[in-house]
Scaffold this active site. Structure first.
Site, PDB file in Angstrom:
ATOM      1  CE1 TYR A 111      32.547  49.723  82.624  1.00 62.59           C
ATOM      2  CE2 TYR A 111      34.043  51.259  83.685  1.00 62.59           C
ATOM      3  CZ  TYR A 111      32.833  50.593  83.650  1.00 62.59           C
ATOM      4  OH  TYR A 111      31.917  50.810  84.647  1.00 62.59           O
ATOM      5  CE  LYS A 182      32.954  49.358  86.902  1.00 60.95           C
ATOM      6  NZ  LYS A 182      33.936  49.943  87.813  1.00 60.95           N
TER       7      LYS A 182
END
Length: 571
Positions: A111, A182
């Protein structure tokens, strides 16, 4: 009998196994079921795998050592990202076991900050499809698409239209990297099985000229849908979600600031949904402020707040601080009086023409600054605000690197011995100030937290651990709680509860090290702690709801998936 929700079964002798119906190359191509070189000799015989794999059977540990070696030998962060994504696409169990063992090393790869570059280079590095890509041409065919995922029991959807990706803006179809990343964190943090996760990119075009002129661009090569056409598309999307994924919690992610607030307001009562950029950011920042107030032995109500940056994240932070102040007992007016927001035009005042609707609730009466000295009579800068208002908490959500100056911090020391300075913008180049500078300017007195990861800072005779205000401490627990409780609406109270739960989790050892957040390596424990607090609140306030007479710990344990191989039996 079945155990939990992940096709784990137990025979009469108490042996746990997983029933599997596919064989051969189809089994090896299934990223959820594939064990690759760890299939046992008996499984190779039972499932038609003989000759399709190298002859030696590896243990799970052997595989983990091998793939970690490959990761470490990737030379750049984007190559490491590609390596991990390829592993995820062929063997999700091994992927999640690997990153759970090396969470501090690998979360910045899967991420932020690396995912930003992955989004920018999406069309040039595309490997394998995951999730749904919805356009104006196929939005009416979601039912046909949903059948491709039959049996997956979709429980959490992360969706983006890619217009407000991190600090880099419109990335068109490349924004799909955000929902994928996510949802990886949902599985890593909250143990939500990958089969229950659905990333969706709403490709409504792009206004990024570099993408429109790129012959390799994989998205719709048109200008963005806007106005009523955009609203109609979003409405149709929500209708399709309700129809074909009726159990799913919907997370809006990286929309433009105006669309972020509009979509949340328009549909939060129709589907259980939230916007992480608004509510997740707000909740994690409030948790940090609660921790910092604990370090100072003060309350939230004793602080005065300046939120520098009034986009989705900044106003979300202001909203959550407001909710925290109400929880402490302040009136609505008392709470609003303590919060100042600033955008590119300075402090937001109520006389501004064409003021965005979502900023109005924090707009100050223009008479407040009538006697202030200022360089521009039509604007109050951050410096001028701090010179005239006893700001004790300075929060950066602007994306403007280096915007917090030495004068700001030194002036705040006139108002408090320990100012809270949180430069929260991502990536690191957009951070409003570097932690080491803040400690230098404040002589080590500031309480610092950041949005990007930073190494520890040595100042004088103390080493400070820089707490990262990462939304990942909030959204997995909120999502898990919403799924477990089968809520119809995700409320502000759930996020306020999450904030106080996260602050409660932070140890005295963390605070003594200067950090108002736990270590990212504690993510699973944090997520469960947050989810449990929310569920306890729901159980107390909704006595006749889904959680009535339920053991919350058992409810959570039944939903949490661990990335381990189970013995397979053919059915």
């Amino acid at each position: 009998m079945g155990i939990g929700k992940y096709l784990r079964w137990e025979d009469a002798k108490g042996n746990v196994f997983r029933p599997v119906s596919i064989t051969g190359r189809q089994l090896l191509s299934n990223r959820t079921l594939n064990k690759s070189t760890a299939f046992t000799y008996q499984e190779r015989e039972d499932f038609g795998l003989n000759g399709l794999l190298p002859p030696r059977v590896q243990t799970f540990e052997d595989q983990l050592n091998r793939v970690y070696h490959g990761f470490r030998h990737s030379s750049t962060d984007i190559e490491k990202y590609q390596y991990l994504r390829a592993l995820q696409d062929r063997n999700e169990t091994l992927f999640y076991a690997l990153i759970s063992r090396h969470i501090e090393e690998m979360t910045p790869i899967i991420y932020t900050p690396t995912v930003g570059k992955a989004c920018q280079e999406f069309s040039h590095r595309f490997q394998k499809s995951r999730g749904l890509y919805l356009t104006t041409d196929n939005i009416d065919q979601v039912g046909d698409m949903a059948r491709q995922f039959s049996g997956k029991d979709i429980q959490i959807i992360v969706v983006t239209d890619s217009q407000g990706i991190l600090g880099i803006g419109d990335q068109g179809v490349g924004g799909m990297g955000i929902p994928i990343g996510k949802l990886s964190l949902y599985t890593l943090g909250a143990g939500i099985h990958p089969d229950h996760c659905m990333p969706i990119a709403l490709d409504v075009g792009t206004d990024n000229p570099d993408l429109l002129s790129d012959p390799m661009y994989l998205g719709v090569p048109n200008k963005r849908l806007t106005g009523e056409d955009y609203k109609a598309f979003i409405k149709k999307f929500v209708e399709q979600v309700k129809l074909h994924f009726p159990k799913a919690v919907l997370q809006w992610e990286d929309f433009s600031k105006s669309n972020a607030f509009d979509n949340l307001a328009n549909y939060e009562d129709e589907v259980p949904s939230f916007n992480d950029d608004i509510q997740g950011t707000g909740a994690v920042v409030l948790a940090g402020i609660i921790g910092a107030a604990k370090m100072k032995s003060e309350t939230l109500g004793e602080q005065t707040y300046a939120v520098y940056g009034a986009g989705a994240g900044g106003v979300g932070v202001a909203d959550q601080i407001f909710a925290g102040l109400l929880k402490e007992g302040l009136t609505h007016q008392e709470a609003r009086d303590r919060i100042f927001i600033l955008d590119s035009h300075g402090v937001v005042f109520d006389d501004r023409e064409n003021l965005d609707e979502y900023k109005k609730r924090f707009a100050k009466p223009v008479e407040l600054a009538k006697e202030w000295q200022r360089a521009d009579p039509n604007k109050v800068s951050l410096t001028e605000l701090i010179d005239h208002v006893p700001v004790t908490v300075l929060l950066g959500c602007s994306g403007v690197g280096g915007s917090f100056k030495e004068h700001h911090i030194k002036k705040m020391l006139d108002y408090t011995d320990r100012p809270m300075i949180f430069p929260l913008s991502n990536p690191t180049s957009h951070c409003e100030a570097l932690p080491e500078d803040i400690y230098q300017w404040s002589d080590g007195q500031a309480i610092v937290a950041t949005g990007s990861p930073f190494e520890n800072v040595q100042f004088k005779d103390k080493e400070y651990r820089i707490g990262q205000g990462n939304n990942v401490f909030i959204f997995p627990g909120v999502g898990l709680a919403a799924i477990t409780a089968e809520v119809k609406k995700i409320t502000m109270d759930m996020f306020t509860t999450a904030s106080f739960a996260l602050a409660d989790y932070v140890s005295q050892e963390d605070l003594d090290a200067g950090s108002v957040f736990p270590k990212i390596s504690e993510l699973r424990d944090v997520s469960i702690h947050v989810a449990k607090a929310i569920l306890e609140q729901i159980q107390q306030t909704d006595a006749d709801g889904h959680l009535r007479d339920k053991d919350i710990s058992k409810e959570l344990a039944a939903r949490i998936w661990e990335p381990v191989y189970l013995p397979y039996r053919r059915v």
